[in-house]
Design a protein around this motif. Sequence first.
Motif, PDB file in Angstrom:
ATOM      1  N   LYS A  16       0.811  -1.223   0.000  1.00 22.83           N
ATOM      2  CA  LYS A  16       0.000   0.000   0.000  1.00 22.83           C
ATOM      3  C   LYS A  16       0.842   1.270   0.000  1.00 22.83           C
ATOM      4  CE  LYS A  16      -3.866  -2.262   2.333  1.00 22.83           C
ATOM      5  NZ  LYS A  16      -4.745  -2.299   3.536  1.00 22.83           N
ATOM      6  N   ASP A  17       2.116   1.159   0.322  1.00 21.67           N
ATOM      7  CA  ASP A  17       2.944   2.351   0.437  1.00 21.67           C
ATOM      8  C   ASP A  17       3.596   2.751  -0.880  1.00 21.67           C
ATOM      9  OD1 ASP A  17       2.370   2.487   3.119  1.00 21.67           O
ATOM     10  OD2 ASP A  17       4.079   1.243   3.689  1.00 21.67           O
ATOM     11  N   ILE A  18       3.621   1.858  -1.839  1.00 24.20           N
ATOM     12  CA  ILE A  18       4.218   2.151  -3.144  1.00 24.20           C
ATOM     13  C   ILE A  18       3.120   2.590  -4.105  1.00 24.20           C
ATOM     14  CG2 ILE A  18       4.017  -0.222  -3.941  1.00 24.20           C
ATOM     15  CD1 ILE A  18       7.022   2.045  -4.645  1.00 24.20           C
ATOM     16  N   LYS A  19       3.432   3.492  -4.994  1.00 23.81           N
ATOM     17  CA  LYS A  19       2.424   4.025  -5.920  1.00 23.81           C
ATOM     18  C   LYS A  19       2.167   3.039  -7.059  1.00 23.81           C
ATOM     19  CE  LYS A  19       1.306   7.969  -8.897  1.00 23.81           C
ATOM     20  NZ  LYS A  19       1.745   9.312  -9.360  1.00 23.81           N
ATOM     21  N   ARG A  20       0.923   2.582  -7.170  1.00 24.02           N
ATOM     22  CA  ARG A  20       0.488   1.739  -8.287  1.00 24.02           C
ATOM     23  C   ARG A  20      -0.344   2.597  -9.224  1.00 24.02           C
ATOM     24  NH1 ARG A  20      -1.273  -2.245  -4.200  1.00 24.02           N
ATOM     25  NH2 ARG A  20      -3.396  -1.599  -4.687  1.00 24.02           N
ATOM     26  N   ILE A  21      -0.140   2.423 -10.517  1.00 29.65           N
ATOM     27  CA  ILE A  21      -0.908   3.231 -11.464  1.00 29.65           C
ATOM     28  C   ILE A  21      -1.920   2.354 -12.205  1.00 29.65           C
ATOM     29  CG2 ILE A  21       0.850   5.001 -11.760  1.00 29.65           C
ATOM     30  CD1 ILE A  21       1.773   3.635 -14.294  1.00 29.65           C
ATOM     31  N   ASP A  22      -2.985   3.002 -12.684  1.00 29.12           N
ATOM     32  CA  ASP A  22      -4.051   2.306 -13.392  1.00 29.12           C
ATOM     33  C   ASP A  22      -3.595   1.921 -14.792  1.00 29.12           C
ATOM     34  OD1 ASP A  22      -5.530   2.841 -11.152  1.00 29.12           O
ATOM     35  OD2 ASP A  22      -6.582   4.559 -12.021  1.00 29.12           O
ATOM     36  N   ILE A  23      -4.347   0.999 -15.395  1.00 36.15           N
ATOM     37  CA  ILE A  23      -4.009   0.493 -16.724  1.00 36.15           C
ATOM     38  C   ILE A  23      -5.108   0.879 -17.718  1.00 36.15           C
ATOM     39  CG2 ILE A  23      -3.421  -1.527 -18.097  1.00 36.15           C
ATOM     40  CD1 ILE A  23      -1.442  -0.867 -15.854  1.00 36.15           C
ATOM     41  N   ILE A  24      -4.686   1.378 -18.867  1.00 35.28           N
ATOM     42  CA  ILE A  24      -5.614   1.719 -19.948  1.00 35.28           C
ATOM     43  C   ILE A  24      -5.621   0.563 -20.939  1.00 35.28           C
ATOM     44  CG2 ILE A  24      -6.196   3.409 -21.723  1.00 35.28           C
ATOM     45  CD1 ILE A  24      -4.362   5.395 -20.216  1.00 35.28           C
ATOM     46  N   ASP A  25      -6.788  -0.044 -21.148  1.00 36.82           N
ATOM     47  CA  ASP A  25      -6.838  -1.189 -22.058  1.00 36.82           C
ATOM     48  C   ASP A  25      -6.857  -0.716 -23.514  1.00 36.82           C
ATOM     49  OD1 ASP A  25      -9.428  -0.402 -22.727  1.00 36.82           O
ATOM     50  OD2 ASP A  25     -10.401  -2.057 -21.690  1.00 36.82           O
ATOM     51  N   LYS A  26      -6.928  -1.648 -24.439  1.00 42.01           N
ATOM     52  CA  LYS A  26      -6.839  -1.314 -25.866  1.00 42.01           C
ATOM     53  C   LYS A  26      -8.061  -0.574 -26.376  1.00 42.01           C
ATOM     54  CE  LYS A  26      -3.567  -5.002 -26.885  1.00 42.01           C
ATOM     55  NZ  LYS A  26      -3.248  -6.214 -27.689  1.00 42.01           N
ATOM     56  N   ASN A  27      -9.126  -0.530 -25.574  1.00 40.68           N
ATOM     57  CA  ASN A  27     -10.321   0.240 -25.938  1.00 40.68           C
ATOM     58  C   ASN A  27     -10.328   1.625 -25.302  1.00 40.68           C
ATOM     59  OD1 ASN A  27     -11.477  -1.909 -27.469  1.00 40.68           O
ATOM     60  ND2 ASN A  27     -12.179  -2.865 -25.557  1.00 40.68           N
ATOM     61  N   GLY A  28      -9.256   1.949 -24.590  1.00 35.71           N
ATOM     62  CA  GLY A  28      -9.160   3.265 -23.978  1.00 35.71           C
ATOM     63  C   GLY A  28      -9.800   3.376 -22.612  1.00 35.71           C
ATOM     64  N   GLU A  29     -10.284   2.269 -22.040  1.00 38.65           N
ATOM     65  CA  GLU A  29     -10.893   2.296 -20.711  1.00 38.65           C
ATOM     66  C   GLU A  29      -9.821   2.128 -19.638  1.00 38.65           C
ATOM     67  OE1 GLU A  29     -14.770   0.424 -20.044  1.00 38.65           O
ATOM     68  OE2 GLU A  29     -14.570  -0.430 -22.048  1.00 38.65           O
ATOM     69  N   ILE A  30     -10.010   2.824 -18.525  1.00 39.87           N
ATOM     70  CA  ILE A  30      -9.033   2.835 -17.444  1.00 39.87           C
ATOM     71  C   ILE A  30      -9.519   1.957 -16.292  1.00 39.87           C
ATOM     72  CG2 ILE A  30      -7.763   4.271 -15.811  1.00 39.87           C
ATOM     73  CD1 ILE A  30      -8.139   6.616 -17.694  1.00 39.87           C
ATOM     74  N   PHE A  31      -8.622   1.101 -15.792  1.00 38.02           N
ATOM     75  CA  PHE A  31      -8.999   0.196 -14.703  1.00 38.02           C
ATOM     76  C   PHE A  31      -7.950   0.230 -13.599  1.00 38.02           C
ATOM     77  CE2 PHE A  31     -11.026  -1.568 -18.492  1.00 38.02           C
ATOM     78  CZ  PHE A  31     -12.343  -1.670 -18.046  1.00 38.02           C
ATOM     79  N   GLY A  32      -8.437   0.410 -12.370  1.00 42.09           N
ATOM     80  CA  GLY A  32      -7.568   0.317 -11.222  1.00 42.09           C
ATOM     81  C   GLY A  32      -7.390  -1.132 -10.823  1.00 42.09           C
ATOM     82  N   LEU A  33      -6.479  -1.353  -9.903  1.00 44.04           N
ATOM     83  CA  LEU A  33      -6.136  -2.719  -9.490  1.00 44.04           C
ATOM     84  C   LEU A  33      -6.776  -3.015  -8.141  1.00 44.04           C
ATOM     85  CD1 LEU A  33      -4.597  -5.331  -9.854  1.00 44.04           C
ATOM     86  CD2 LEU A  33      -2.518  -4.183  -9.116  1.00 44.04           C
ATOM     87  N   ASP A  34      -7.831  -3.832  -8.160  1.00 44.82           N
ATOM     88  CA  ASP A  34      -8.466  -4.273  -6.926  1.00 44.82           C
ATOM     89  C   ASP A  34      -9.141  -5.614  -7.180  1.00 44.82           C
ATOM     90  OD1 ASP A  34     -11.104  -3.791  -8.077  1.00 44.82           O
ATOM     91  OD2 ASP A  34     -10.793  -1.666  -7.639  1.00 44.82           O
ATOM     92  N   HIS A  35      -9.659  -6.228  -6.127  1.00 44.51           N
ATOM     93  CA  HIS A  35     -10.248  -7.563  -6.251  1.00 44.51           C
ATOM     94  C   HIS A  35     -11.402  -7.580  -7.256  1.00 44.51           C
ATOM     95  CE1 HIS A  35      -7.888  -9.644  -3.318  1.00 44.51           C
ATOM     96  NE2 HIS A  35      -8.245  -8.855  -2.318  1.00 44.51           N
TER      97      HIS A  35
END
Length: 310
Positions: A212-231
């Motif tokens: 939790k202390d390190i910065k994780r960035i979201d991922i943009i898929d090939k359709n241009g949608e942005i997704f964060g990393l969670d369950h």
Amino acid sequence: MNKSTLTYMLPLALFASTAHAMTDNSNVIVVENELNQVVNDLLSTATLDEHLNTVLSSDVQHAMIKEGANVGISSRRWLDSEVAVFKSKYGYKPTELYFTSDAVAILVNKDNPIQSISVNALADIFGCQSSLIPIQWQSVSPVLVNNTELTQVNAYSVNGDLSAHRNFTKMITCYDGQKTATKSLNNREDLIDTIESKENAIGYTVYKSQDKDIKRIDIIDKNGEIFGLDHETILSGRYPLANVYYMYLNLEPTNRSLSPQQTAFVNYVMTSEAQTTFENSGFIGLPPAAIERNQVVLKQQQPEIQGGYK
């Protein structure tokens, strides 16, 4: 039972060649190759009255339809056509449960203003090329175009971190004559320390929820949608750098088709001890909502919430 009495069958490329091993389906779990180690880890910590054998297969669905396996663990969901064939043969559909998942986290320095990155940019940064061309942070994201403090991208990873995982591995695997600019570090702590100390750094590693202390960035898929990393994004299949693994059962409506040891294993997978084993093996433990979903599917409890993972 002494845990040392658990036995495992020799790994084989295709389940079709192990038909002789299926004369007794009651002591068999069919597993895809990359999941064999974690299943064996689970078996080593489970308490079963009798042993279970793992049989490797590149086609778990075929093993369950044609060869009659009762328990299969797969990296892909069944096709509608496969479900139809199974139902035609047995009179009911295979039971689908969540087994585990894995995901790749993309880490950057806390002072880096970037909040998301595209899959294509990740391929440019971490992928293999015939000749390496330095990549500047200004070309990675529009947010960084006018940022003069960030210069060349410095890419890092952990040696062997993704050896048991799919998907992202394909992007960063080098073939003859190819090279990668990614520098391999010895362990996860070295990776985090390096990224925290270098503003130009970016790295990938197997996701662990406690980071939790390190910065994780979201991922943009090939359709241009942005997704964060969670369950939720992982288990729903929306996070682009994740894999979801399923456990399928040939479970009659009377719930009598599984052997006692297979039933015990299915139940064990949902325990807190098993979740710890998953995490220690580099996978992600099931969140409570996914375990509850499994228990509802198995009719072990009544649904208490609407919706949930699909």
